[in-house]
Design an enzyme around this catalytic site. Sequence first.
Site, short mmCIF file in Angstrom:
data_model
loop_
_atom_site.label_atom_id
_atom_site.label_comp_id
_atom_site.label_asym_id
_atom_site.label_seq_id
_atom_site.Cartn_x
_atom_site.Cartn_y
_atom_site.Cartn_z
CE1 TYR A 179 -13.27 -7.90 1.46
CE2 TYR A 179 -11.54 -8.55 1.00
CZ TYR A 179 -11.56 -7.12 1.60
OH TYR A 179 -11.09 -6.32 2.51
CG ASP B 120 -8.85 -3.23 -4.32
OD1 ASP B 120 -8.40 -2.37 -3.08
OD2 ASP B 120 -9.41 -4.24 -3.88
NE ARG C 227 -4.15 -1.92 0.28
CZ ARG C 227 -5.12 -1.96 0.82
NH1 ARG C 227 -5.36 -0.66 1.45
NH2 ARG C 227 -6.22 -2.55 0.97
NE ARG D 243 -9.60 7.47 -5.65
CZ ARG D 243 -9.91 6.99 -4.65
NH1 ARG D 243 -9.35 6.96 -4.14
NH2 ARG D 243 -11.19 6.89 -3.98
NE ARG E 144 -7.00 5.11 2.22
CZ ARG E 144 -7.52 4.42 3.01
NH1 ARG E 144 -8.86 4.13 3.12
NH2 ARG E 144 -7.47 2.79 3.92
#
Length: 365
Positions: free
Chosen positions: A167, A92, A43, A56, A47
Amino acid sequence: MTTDTTGTVARDGDSRPGGPADSPFIRACRRRPVPRTPVWFMRQAGRSLPEYREIRASVPMLESCRRPELVTEITLQPVRRHGVDAAILFSDIVVPVAAAGIDLDIVPGTGPVVAEPIRAAADVERIRPITRDDVSYVDEAVRQLVVELGDTPLIGFAGAPFTLASYLVEGGPSRTHAKTKALMYGDPELWHALCARLADVTLAFLRVQIEAGVSAVQLFDSWAGALSEADYRRFVLPHSTTVLSGLASAGVPRIHFGVGTAELLGAMGEAGADVVGVDWRTPLDVATGRIGPDKTVQGNLDPCVLLAPWPVVEAEVRRILTQGRAAPGHVFNLGHGVLPETDPDVLTRVVALVHELSSRRADQG
Ligand code: CP3
């Protein structure tokens, strides 16, 4: 790597001295001598970086994964900023599942949310096989990136069948994976059918990335640590093996990673990885005892340590480099992804410190 006039990337140039296949990262994956311990961060694109947040601000997550020019820019951002030894493709784990026909979204602050969760045999049929055309934006982004990155290797990735199944069955993130386990124990046949389909999608997705030029792949089984070793071996290992052994002749190192997997490290290595990712709970010397002497380890700084004062970070980096020497190869990384609140300057300092400490070690012979 060479590029002809049509933009086609030939892999024959890969192993030239100084090229991606000769980089410290790929050499460490292959247990070859390295000039310094390579470092990248799970990652690393995301962010924690203001330049990422700016892009984004106006583009939803899944859309950003489907626009090659944005994928390229976001993937390059941490390489420029931190000087890491490898780039990881910005995408992703749910991207190929969406491409396979499952209606889902990535909700900010929550994660992947599936419109109609998978609970029955008819639902499994909704997961179609994918071809390169279904993920042409990934193919295109990888080809652009390989050119832009030059000698820096690009890591492709995908989610492993168990983590993807979680998921899909839960419908979103879950702390207990209760619905997933209920299906696994209650209807093993359906469970295996679901995982076999996901393994096919994952394998196809990774093959597209490899054909487009990635230098290594990482299979994320982030949530496998929720299982006992016996259940992992029975319900998950065969499917992760389909993916990893399916890439045995692809010519790129395969990394296999999960969180909370202290009891599973040996089994995860058996699935066909060249490198096993270790979270912060298991010291790397202990981990290599469990994984065996024929695999590189990757890890394992606790991402929360990056929020502590610098002397604490430095001491932990030193400890991990020392413990990593027990393994036949070590790729420095975090034990899981960079937290959004991380100060990016600390990441840059960690890269410099890993390089400095590990090069000095080489100088000392
Ligand atoms: O730099 C990199 O590592 C590449 C990018 C990357 C993303 N997702 C981008 C992303 C990678 C490797 C992933 C993999 C991924 N996605 C995993 C496996 C790795 C892991 O962390 O265990 C998992 C479990 C997912 C599913 C997922 N997608 C989660 C849990 C989340 C976070 C939800 C949230 O908002 O807290 C996402 C969204 C996501 N994937 C973001 C990014 C940068 C955040 C989206 C945003 O910017 O709002």
